[in-house]
Motif scaffolding. Structure first.
Motif, short mmCIF file in Angstrom:
data_model
loop_
_atom_site.label_atom_id
_atom_site.label_comp_id
_atom_site.label_asym_id
_atom_site.label_seq_id
_atom_site.Cartn_x
_atom_site.Cartn_y
_atom_site.Cartn_z
N GLY A 3 1.00 -1.36 0.39
CA GLY A 3 0.25 0.36 0.25
C GLY A 3 0.79 1.08 -0.04
N LYS A 4 1.88 1.17 0.26
CA LYS A 4 3.01 1.91 0.07
C LYS A 4 2.44 2.61 -1.16
CE LYS A 4 5.59 1.43 4.40
NZ LYS A 4 6.85 0.84 4.82
N ALA A 5 2.81 4.41 -1.14
CA ALA A 5 4.29 4.98 -2.45
C ALA A 5 4.99 4.01 -3.10
CB ALA A 5 3.84 6.71 -2.30
N VAL A 6 5.68 4.12 -4.18
CA VAL A 6 6.15 3.91 -4.61
C VAL A 6 7.48 5.04 -4.13
CG1 VAL A 6 7.53 3.69 -6.97
CG2 VAL A 6 5.13 2.59 -6.18
N PRO A 7 8.89 4.30 -3.96
CA PRO A 7 9.53 5.70 -3.56
C PRO A 7 10.27 6.33 -4.62
CG PRO A 7 10.35 3.17 -3.07
CD PRO A 7 9.43 3.63 -3.41
N ARG A 8 10.36 7.36 -4.25
CA ARG A 8 10.80 7.74 -5.85
C ARG A 8 12.64 7.76 -5.70
NH1 ARG A 8 7.53 8.69 -8.86
NH2 ARG A 8 8.61 10.22 -9.88
N PHE A 9 12.88 8.14 -6.78
CA PHE A 9 14.26 7.51 -6.93
C PHE A 9 14.71 8.66 -7.65
CE2 PHE A 9 18.22 5.34 -9.64
CZ PHE A 9 19.15 5.24 -8.82
N GLU A 10 16.35 8.77 -7.21
CA GLU A 10 16.59 10.56 -8.28
C GLU A 10 18.28 9.92 -8.27
OE1 GLU A 10 16.50 13.98 -6.85
OE2 GLU A 10 14.44 13.47 -5.86
N VAL A 11 18.28 9.55 -9.57
CA VAL A 11 19.90 9.41 -10.08
C VAL A 11 20.96 10.67 -9.83
CG1 VAL A 11 21.46 9.05 -12.31
CG2 VAL A 11 19.03 8.21 -12.26
N ASP A 12 22.15 9.62 -9.07
CA ASP A 12 23.21 10.43 -9.16
C ASP A 12 23.99 11.22 -10.37
OD1 ASP A 12 25.62 12.41 -8.17
OD2 ASP A 12 25.87 10.58 -6.33
N LYS A 13 24.45 11.46 -11.18
CA LYS A 13 24.53 11.29 -12.26
C LYS A 13 26.29 11.75 -12.22
CE LYS A 13 20.44 12.96 -15.13
NZ LYS A 13 19.82 13.04 -15.67
N ALA A 14 26.69 12.29 -11.02
CA ALA A 14 28.17 12.19 -10.82
C ALA A 14 28.64 11.46 -10.08
CB ALA A 14 27.80 13.42 -9.65
N SER A 15 28.46 10.05 -9.86
CA SER A 15 28.38 9.35 -9.28
C SER A 15 29.26 8.45 -10.32
CB SER A 15 27.12 8.65 -8.32
OG SER A 15 27.39 6.84 -7.71
N SER A 16 29.99 7.53 -9.27
CA SER A 16 30.67 6.85 -10.49
C SER A 16 29.96 4.82 -10.38
CB SER A 16 31.77 6.44 -10.42
OG SER A 16 32.07 5.93 -8.86
#
Length: 139
Positions: A3-16
């Motif tokens: 029932g939980k909202a799908v957690p937002r995921f943000e890409v870290d473009k600076a990450s290797s």
């Protein structure tokens, strides 16, 4: 379905780190922090991918790693669920965190004999606040 909202995921473009590893790490955090509880169903790969604009293959690869490392179990036809109890992977992470904590205390001038007292005080505060009461007994 959870029932939980799908957690937002943000890409870290600076990450290797590859995207699937970033995603895996995010789910490890969500599981370890208690956002997802043991035996709770995770969002489907398809739903998570669609809502976060991430490839199905990327999400699938992250979920396969989570299963391989003992964080989740996949029930055929039903979805992915957080593994009940504490997995070996989680215990290994906790061991690293504990060792880092002890080293940090030593670097700040504490004696080894003082550390258990501080841990005991922290546990007492958490119990007084009602945290940890709903968890199953651990081996």
């Amino acid at each position: 379905m959870t029932g939980k909202a799908v957690p937002r995921f943000e890409v870290d473009k600076a990450s290797s780190l590859p995207l699937w590893v970033q995603l895996r790490d995010r789910f490890v955090f969500l599981i370890s922090s208690g956002y997802y509880e043991p035996d709770e169903q995770l969002p489907s790969v398809r739903k998570f991918a669609a809502e976060n604009h991430v490839s199905l293959n990327t999400v699938s690869k992250a979920f396969m790693a989570l299963e391989r490392e003992g964080y989740i179990v996949t029930r055929h036809g039903s979805g992915a669920y957080v593994r009940g109890g504490v997995s070996e992977a989680v215990l290994s992470d906790i061991d690293v965190i504990t060792e880092d904590y002890v080293r940090s205390c030593l670097e700040r001038g504490m004696d080894l004999e003082d550390i258990p007292r501080f841990v005991g005080q922290a546990i007492a505060r958490l119990r007084a606040a009602g945290e940890g009461d709903d968890r199953d007994a651990r081996p």
